[in-house]
Design a protein around this motif. Structure first.
Motif, PDB file in Angstrom:
ATOM      1  N   GLY A   1      -9.178   5.304  10.948  1.00  0.00           N
ATOM      2  CA  GLY A   1      -8.945   4.109  10.137  1.00  0.00           C
ATOM      3  C   GLY A   1      -7.515   4.008   9.649  1.00  0.00           C
ATOM      4  O   GLY A   1      -6.938   2.907   9.596  1.00  0.00           O
ATOM      5  N   MET A   2      -6.913   5.139   9.308  1.00  0.00           N
ATOM      6  CA  MET A   2      -5.513   5.131   8.899  1.00  0.00           C
ATOM      7  C   MET A   2      -4.601   4.742  10.057  1.00  0.00           C
ATOM      8  O   MET A   2      -3.614   4.015   9.883  1.00  0.00           O
ATOM      9  CB  MET A   2      -5.112   6.514   8.377  1.00  0.00           C
ATOM     10  CG  MET A   2      -5.682   6.869   7.026  1.00  0.00           C
ATOM     11  SD  MET A   2      -5.207   5.717   5.727  1.00  0.00           S
ATOM     12  CE  MET A   2      -3.431   5.729   5.898  1.00  0.00           C
ATOM     13  N   ILE A   3      -4.924   5.219  11.261  1.00  0.00           N
ATOM     14  CA  ILE A   3      -4.093   4.882  12.418  1.00  0.00           C
ATOM     15  C   ILE A   3      -4.220   3.397  12.750  1.00  0.00           C
ATOM     16  O   ILE A   3      -3.214   2.707  12.964  1.00  0.00           O
ATOM     17  CB  ILE A   3      -4.502   5.752  13.622  1.00  0.00           C
ATOM     18  CG1 ILE A   3      -4.151   7.220  13.347  1.00  0.00           C
ATOM     19  CG2 ILE A   3      -3.826   5.274  14.904  1.00  0.00           C
ATOM     20  CD1 ILE A   3      -4.656   8.174  14.404  1.00  0.00           C
ATOM     21  N   ARG A   4      -5.444   2.905  12.791  1.00  0.00           N
ATOM     22  CA  ARG A   4      -5.662   1.499  13.151  1.00  0.00           C
ATOM     23  C   ARG A   4      -5.215   0.544  12.062  1.00  0.00           C
ATOM     24  O   ARG A   4      -4.886  -0.605  12.344  1.00  0.00           O
ATOM     25  CB  ARG A   4      -7.146   1.274  13.436  1.00  0.00           C
ATOM     26  CG  ARG A   4      -7.664   2.006  14.656  1.00  0.00           C
ATOM     27  CD  ARG A   4      -9.170   1.862  14.767  1.00  0.00           C
ATOM     28  NE  ARG A   4      -9.562   0.450  14.710  1.00  0.00           N
ATOM     29  CZ  ARG A   4     -10.807   0.035  14.487  1.00  0.00           C
ATOM     30  NH1 ARG A   4     -11.760   0.931  14.255  1.00  0.00           N
ATOM     31  NH2 ARG A   4     -11.101  -1.242  14.478  1.00  0.00           N
ATOM     32  N   GLY A   5      -5.222   1.019  10.810  1.00  0.00           N
ATOM     33  CA  GLY A   5      -4.923   0.126   9.703  1.00  0.00           C
ATOM     34  C   GLY A   5      -3.500   0.210   9.199  1.00  0.00           C
ATOM     35  O   GLY A   5      -2.580  -0.369   9.802  1.00  0.00           O
ATOM     36  N   PRO A   6      -3.275   0.942   8.117  1.00  0.00           N
ATOM     37  CA  PRO A   6      -1.959   0.906   7.464  1.00  0.00           C
ATOM     38  C   PRO A   6      -0.797   1.356   8.342  1.00  0.00           C
ATOM     39  O   PRO A   6       0.297   0.802   8.232  1.00  0.00           O
ATOM     40  CB  PRO A   6      -2.148   1.858   6.269  1.00  0.00           C
ATOM     41  CG  PRO A   6      -3.617   1.901   6.033  1.00  0.00           C
ATOM     42  CD  PRO A   6      -4.247   1.748   7.366  1.00  0.00           C
ATOM     43  N   ILE A   7      -0.993   2.337   9.219  1.00  0.00           N
ATOM     44  CA  ILE A   7       0.150   2.881   9.966  1.00  0.00           C
ATOM     45  C   ILE A   7       0.578   1.923  11.069  1.00  0.00           C
ATOM     46  O   ILE A   7       1.749   1.537  11.167  1.00  0.00           O
ATOM     47  CB  ILE A   7      -0.198   4.268  10.533  1.00  0.00           C
ATOM     48  CG1 ILE A   7      -0.454   5.256   9.387  1.00  0.00           C
ATOM     49  CG2 ILE A   7       0.935   4.778  11.425  1.00  0.00           C
ATOM     50  CD1 ILE A   7      -0.832   6.643   9.840  1.00  0.00           C
ATOM     51  N   LEU A   8      -0.364   1.504  11.924  1.00  0.00           N
ATOM     52  CA  LEU A   8       0.010   0.590  13.005  1.00  0.00           C
ATOM     53  C   LEU A   8       0.316  -0.808  12.497  1.00  0.00           C
ATOM     54  O   LEU A   8       0.980  -1.592  13.186  1.00  0.00           O
ATOM     55  CB  LEU A   8      -1.108   0.532  14.046  1.00  0.00           C
ATOM     56  CG  LEU A   8      -1.262   1.768  14.932  1.00  0.00           C
ATOM     57  CD1 LEU A   8      -2.420   1.598  15.894  1.00  0.00           C
ATOM     58  CD2 LEU A   8       0.020   2.039  15.702  1.00  0.00           C
ATOM     59  N   ALA A   9      -0.160  -1.128  11.306  1.00  0.00           N
ATOM     60  CA  ALA A   9       0.142  -2.450  10.743  1.00  0.00           C
ATOM     61  C   ALA A   9       1.530  -2.510  10.124  1.00  0.00           C
ATOM     62  O   ALA A   9       2.041  -3.609   9.857  1.00  0.00           O
ATOM     63  CB  ALA A   9      -0.904  -2.823   9.692  1.00  0.00           C
ATOM     64  N   SER A  10       2.150  -1.358   9.898  1.00  0.00           N
ATOM     65  CA  SER A  10       3.490  -1.352   9.310  1.00  0.00           C
ATOM     66  C   SER A  10       4.523  -1.765  10.348  1.00  0.00           C
ATOM     67  O   SER A  10       4.361  -1.535  11.554  1.00  0.00           O
ATOM     68  CB  SER A  10       3.821   0.042   8.765  1.00  0.00           C
ATOM     69  OG  SER A  10       3.844   0.989   9.816  1.00  0.00           O
TER      70      SER A  10
END
Length: 432
Positions: A382-391
């Motif tokens: 979820g961290m990879i798909r969400g906040p990190i790749l969304a940055s």
């Protein structure tokens, strides 16, 4: 005459001839390669083809890995430094390692708390996994859930203390009543624990200090690989005893108990886990009192535990069915009641047979914890798909992040697999 006779006596060696080394083609690496890689022409061709495929993969992968960058601030800076060369941008791991491990919202000044809980975990599970260790370490095992809860979530220390008190009182009631009836002891222990926890719900808010020793961290701030480990360890630990109870209940001679277990197992096994997670996120709160606020983490633990318990129940039932009928008859001939027969004779053998299946479910369950990302819980995936790749800095970095996640899961799952193989050899499950 004597000389002639002395010369006719055969010579007897009083020392052994030194052993000659085996030929090079009959021992060592050469023999192993002949027996395993080049035994026949077909095996030789397959070996050469496999080596060529491995060479193609490594010749393209290793330069990409070893030529990677670790100290840039963004993907654009990585591309600028590489100037068109193909190499990994591992800088995303050094820049966002804290989010990958602890999540997006867990306070950085409290990272030491889950880290300490993680280290204590090894001491706690050691006497369970390796039964040659001193039994005194089981005290750490018993206290670990309450210590870990207080360290990770924080808040007043009275909450884990009363939770532990409820478990102790429940066990004391169970130990006192189980001699007369297993069912009476089991349900009596649960009732006693629930009474203690119900009373604690009124006592703890009254005695809790305004500023607790450890600051409280809500469950919505948990994330990263820490969340996957917590879900995996908690759900596996809970689903194993529940699965054993369901397996025994399915074989019960009481029709009501048997059909409740059958319906539960068949229904849960017929529903995808992702559906149960959506139920935990949306619907499960409606089954609790209106004034209660049931944490999402607890709801997810309930659903994943129910899911894995149904599968473990079928694995254990297979182990029970594999035992010869004479084992049950031997327990009866010794005058053992049902609880004693199961604890001393039946379950130890059935669980040894069921080790591969149980480990398979544990590995699958740990990997399935990544599904919680679909209900807005920011685990590692979820961290990879969400906040990190969304940055804007790291939008477009996929292989590095997903490879890191795969490496973490592989280390844990491979460790579980190797432990299960060691345990099978230690218990000699192929010889009853």
């Amino acid at each position: 005459m004597s000389d002639t006779h002395a010369q006719s006596v055969a010579y007897v060696r009083d020392t052994a001839i030194p052993q000659s080394p085996a030929p090079a083609n009959a021992s060592g690496p050469v023999k192993w390669m002949r027996d395993n890689l080049f035994a026949t022409w077909a095996n030789a061709l397959l070996t050469v083809a496999a080596i060529y495929v491995v060479y193609l993969i490594l010749s393209n992968t290793l330069p990409w890995i070893f030529g990677g960058l670790w100290n840039t601030a963004s993907l654009a800076e990585c591309r600028e430094v590489l100037q068109g060369k193909s190499a990994a941008c591992f800088s995303v791991l050094t820049d966002r390692w804290d989010q990958l491990i602890f999540g997006y919202s867990y306070p950085a000044e409290y990272y030491w708390r889950p880290t300490v809980a993680f280290l204590i975990m090894f001491v706690a599970i050691a006497p369970v996994l390796f039964f040659d260790l001193p039994r005194k370490l089981l005290i750490v095992t018993a206290l670990f859930p309450f210590i870990a809860y207080w360290l990770i979530w924080g808040g007043t220390i009275w909450t884990p203390i009363f939770a532990l008190l409820g478990v102790v009182v429940g066990y004391m009631v169970y130990a006192r009543l189980v001699t007369g009836s297993f069912a009476k002891g089991f349900f009596g222990g649960i009732a006693a624990a629930l009474v203690v926890w119900f009373i604690a719900g009124y006592i703890v808010p009254a005695i809790a200090p305004q500023e607790p020793l450890l600051a409280s961290v809500p469950s919505r701030d948990l994330g990263g690989f820490m969340l996957n480990l917590m879900l995996g360890l908690t759900c596996v630990s809970l689903s194993l005893p529940i699965g054993i109870a369901l397996a025994l209940g399915r074989q019960s001679s009481m029709p009501l108990i048997k059909w409740i277990c059958v319906i539960f197992i068949e229904f849960i096994r017929g529903v995808p886990l992702i559906t149960l997670l959506f139920v935990a996120s949306v619907m499960l709160a409606y089954f609790f009192p209106p004034e209660s606020t049931v944490d999402l983490f607890l709801r997810v633990v309930i659903m994943i535990t129910m899911f894995s318990s149904a599968y473990i129940a079928e694995v254990v039932r297979g182990g029970l069915a594999a035992l010869p009928k004479g084992q049950y008859e031997a327990a009866d001939s010794l005058g053992l009641d049902y609880a004693q027969a199961m604890r001393l004779i039946i379950l130890p053998q059935a669980l040894k047979i069921s080790i591969p299946g149980i480990v398979n479910i544990a590995v699958g369950l740990f990997k399935d914890t990544t599904l919680v990302s679909v209900i807005s819980m920011f685990d590692l995936v979820g961290m990879i798909r969400g906040p990190i790749l969304a940055s804007t800095e790291w939008n477009g970095v996929y292989w590095e992040l997903l490879g890191f996640a795969a490496a973490l899961f592989f280390v844990v799952c491979y460790g579980i697999s190797q432990y299960s193989q060691w345990l099978e050899r230690r218990l000699a499950t192929d010889h009853r």
